[in-house]
Design an enzyme around this catalytic site. Structure first.
Site, PDB file in Angstrom:
ATOM      1  N   LYS A 131     -36.954  32.798 -19.016  1.00 23.89           N
ATOM      2  CA  LYS A 131     -37.769  33.471 -19.892  1.00 23.89           C
ATOM      3  C   LYS A 131     -37.336  34.757 -20.351  1.00 23.89           C
ATOM      4  O   LYS A 131     -36.910  35.541 -19.552  1.00 23.89           O
ATOM      5  CB  LYS A 131     -39.188  33.680 -19.355  1.00 23.89           C
ATOM      6  CG  LYS A 131     -40.290  34.124 -20.264  1.00 23.89           C
ATOM      7  CD  LYS A 131     -41.479  34.228 -19.660  1.00 23.89           C
ATOM      8  CE  LYS A 131     -42.853  34.872 -20.658  1.00 23.89           C
ATOM      9  NZ  LYS A 131     -44.207  34.871 -19.753  1.00 23.89           N
ATOM     10  N   SER A 164     -47.942  32.425 -22.256  1.00 28.13           N
ATOM     11  CA  SER A 164     -46.903  33.043 -22.934  1.00 28.13           C
ATOM     12  C   SER A 164     -45.418  32.250 -22.678  1.00 28.13           C
ATOM     13  O   SER A 164     -44.420  32.417 -23.587  1.00 28.13           O
ATOM     14  CB  SER A 164     -46.691  34.558 -22.901  1.00 28.13           C
ATOM     15  OG  SER A 164     -46.685  34.727 -21.342  1.00 28.13           O
ATOM     16  N   SER A 177     -49.962  32.542 -18.209  1.00 25.17           N
ATOM     17  CA  SER A 177     -48.793  32.173 -18.734  1.00 25.17           C
ATOM     18  C   SER A 177     -48.107  31.249 -18.222  1.00 25.17           C
ATOM     19  O   SER A 177     -46.901  30.766 -18.897  1.00 25.17           O
ATOM     20  CB  SER A 177     -48.253  33.509 -19.212  1.00 25.17           C
ATOM     21  OG  SER A 177     -48.708  33.961 -20.203  1.00 25.17           O
TER      22      SER A 177
HETATM   23  N1  GLN Z   1     -52.937  34.501 -22.431  1.00 25.47           N
HETATM   24  C1  GLN Z   1     -52.988  35.678 -21.509  1.00 25.47           C
HETATM   25  C2  GLN Z   1     -53.053  37.106 -22.323  1.00 25.47           C
HETATM   26  O1  GLN Z   1     -52.843  37.074 -23.376  1.00 25.47           O
HETATM   27  C3  GLN Z   1     -52.329  35.719 -20.413  1.00 25.47           C
HETATM   28  C4  GLN Z   1     -50.794  36.150 -20.539  1.00 25.47           C
HETATM   29  C5  GLN Z   1     -49.876  36.011 -19.227  1.00 25.47           C
HETATM   30  O2  GLN Z   1     -50.195  35.496 -18.549  1.00 25.47           O
HETATM   31  N2  GLN Z   1     -48.828  36.857 -19.536  1.00 25.47           N
HETATM   32  O3  GLN Z   1     -52.969  38.088 -21.790  1.00 25.47           O
END
Ligand code: GLN
Length: 500
Positions: free
Chosen positions: A88, A167, A191
């Site tokens: 990532k 994400s 995410s």
């Molecule tokens: N979807 C969540 C956010 O927007 C979690 C994102 C994540 O786990 N990095 O914060």
């Protein structure tokens, strides 16, 4: 080698192997690391429309594969020797651009390597490239990336392009679509698990502190945790073993032993108590998901587990708590992007103007929203009302789990309230988007390990995940329970669906 793996090798379809199978095939000299790597590089080239990678590191990958072949020839293979992985783009990689999906970091080439990616490299893996992601890991659909959205390899019956989730959507799409054998993600509020669920792969968020955060671009430091996305549960155990460990460079990384997770895989669930939290039964949750959850219970019961109804009474406060704390920490972490030290610089007449211009142009809409919310809840006069209050509620949420784990060994829930949605039907209201995280966020707030595994299909033919949450530093209970579910579910991956 299993029958399925033999067949894949025979048909020269190296993309279908799991990590464990590929490792075996390499050791047995059925194929070389260069052949395996080339198969992935070709597949990446053919699937550029998925936009899973921000950067492909083809030459470096081939060099690493050659080195792996040399080591394998001498019988000196390391734990992940020759295994092609996706990283990532939140993990800093030495001399390789790292953007966090943001314009503000475009062109930033770190002079250092994150501990987790370093661990993977030292274990002999081949790095195929840096995967696309929501900007600074803020999002649930991979649509906030400056480099464009990622497309899920799965299609709905109406043929529409779907989100792979976010994400870590780039890694999820890459692992599902045969563009990487496995990969890394990070999980601050879901995410890893949510994109794993949307893309039909396994995603594990380890206990907070299990993996070092050093060299990972920080979003919300008290919640961020790195973890693997893989084709099956065994591969997640193999990846975590290499990724995890105490690191002097991260004071929040835990000084605990890293067990041989693979050993837990065959322990079964006989006598395990599995908790079913009533608060995770959400209004409006799809029928498909409710049914899958029931099936999960039955599978575990049939394998000898005891199902216990439990209550996690503060669950309903998780999302509001998260969306105060995560932006607060983000606003502080992102203060460093000022146009002076990293990536983008947009000049101005004064220093203040340079900051303002760089930050207005460099950050996308969602990131700016989070910075504003975070700055607001931390500001004098609101700190006590919002930030401090949220900290207290976080403690209550953690206590819910502590009490629950006196009664049960592991908790079973769905991963997401819905299957992947079409990119052109994405919610425009940010709060509706935040609802995607409702089932995953509590584990982050409590620092607990969670795994999502693909367990069935929706009526639209899309993957649905089941989530397991365990006590701190007991990833083993996740692995042994997930193995039973995986065995029972017999989920057919995207790639397997392609051949039949
Ligand atoms: N979807 C969540 C956010 O927007 C979690 C994102 C994540 O786990 N990095 O914060």
């Amino acid at each position: 080698m299993t029958n399925r793996a033999e067949k894949a090798v025979f048909k020269n379809n190296l993309l279908h192997l799991t990590l464990a199978e590929a490792r075996h095939g390499l050791e047995e000299k059925k194929f070389s690391a260069v052949e395996l790597t080339k198969a992935y590089l070709n597949s990446m080239e053919q699937h550029r429309h998925l936009n899973a990678y921000i950067l492909e590191t083809r030459e470096q990958a081939l060099d690493q594969a050659k080195e792996s072949d040399a080591r394998l020839a001498k019988g000196e293979g390391r734990p992940l020797e020759g295994i092609p992985l996706a990283i990532k783009d939140l993990f800093c990689t030495k001399d390789v651009q790292t953007t966090a999906g943001s314009h503000i970091l475009e062109g930033f080439t770190p002079p250092y390597e994150s501990t987790v990616s370093e661990n993977l490299k030292v274990a002999g893996s081949v790095i195929l490239g840096k995967t696309n992601m929501d900007e600074f890991a803020m999002g649930s659909a991979n649509i906030t990336s400056y480099f464009g959205n990622v497309v899920n390899p799965w299609k709905r019956k109406d043929g529409k392009d779907l989100t792979p989730g976010g994400s870590s959507g780039g890694t999820a799409a890459a692992v599902a679509g045969g563009l990487a054998l496995a990969g890394t993600g990070t999980d601050t509020g879901g995410s890893i698990r949510q994109p794993a669920s949307f893309s039909g792969v396994v995603g594990l968020k380890p206990t907070y502190g299990r993996c070092s955060r050093w060299g990972i671009v920080a979003f919300a430091s008290s919640l961020d945790q790195a973890g693997p996305l893989t084709r099956d549960v065994r591969d997640a155990a193999l990846m975590l073993k290499v990724m995890a460990g105490h690191d002097l460079k991260d004071s929040t990384s835990a000084q605990v032993e890293v067990p041989n997770f693979e050993k837990a895989l065959d322990l079964g669930v006989g006598g395990l108590r599995v908790g079913i939290p009533k608060e995770y039964r959400l209004e409006g949750m799809s029928e498909d998901i409710m049914k899958l959850w029931e099936r999960g219970k039955t599978w575990l019961k049939e394998a000898g587990a005891e199902i216990v109804d439990i209550s996690l009474p503060h669950t309903k406060y998780s999302l509001p708590t998260y969306y105060v704390l995560a932006p607060a920490e983000a606003s502080s972490n992102l203060a460093r992007y000022d146009g002076v030290r990293y990536g983008l610089r947009v000049p101005g007449k004064t220093l203040d103007e340079l900051y303002e211009n760089t930050r207005s142009e460099g950050f996308g809409e969602e990131v700016r929203r989070r910075i504003m919310i975070g700055t607001y809840v931390l500001s004098a006069g609101y700190y006590d009302a919002y930030y401090l209050k949220a900290q207290k509620v976080r403690r209550l949420i953690t206590q819910d789990f502590e009490l629950a784990f006196q009664k049960v060994d592991v908790i079973l829930t769905p991963t997401t309230p819905s299957a992947a949605f079409a990119l052109d039907e994405k919610p425009t209201d940010p709060v509706v988007m935040y609802l995607n995280d409702v089932l995953t966020v509590p584990a982050n707030l409590a620092g607990l390990p969670g795994i999502s595994l693909p367990a069935g299909l929706s009526s639209e033919g899309l993957p649905l995940g089941l989530q397991l949450i365990g006590p701190a530093f007991d990833e083993n209970v996740l692995f042994r329970t997930a193995r039973i579910l995986e065995e029972a579910a017999q989920f057919k991956s995207f790639l397997e669906g392609q051949v039949s």
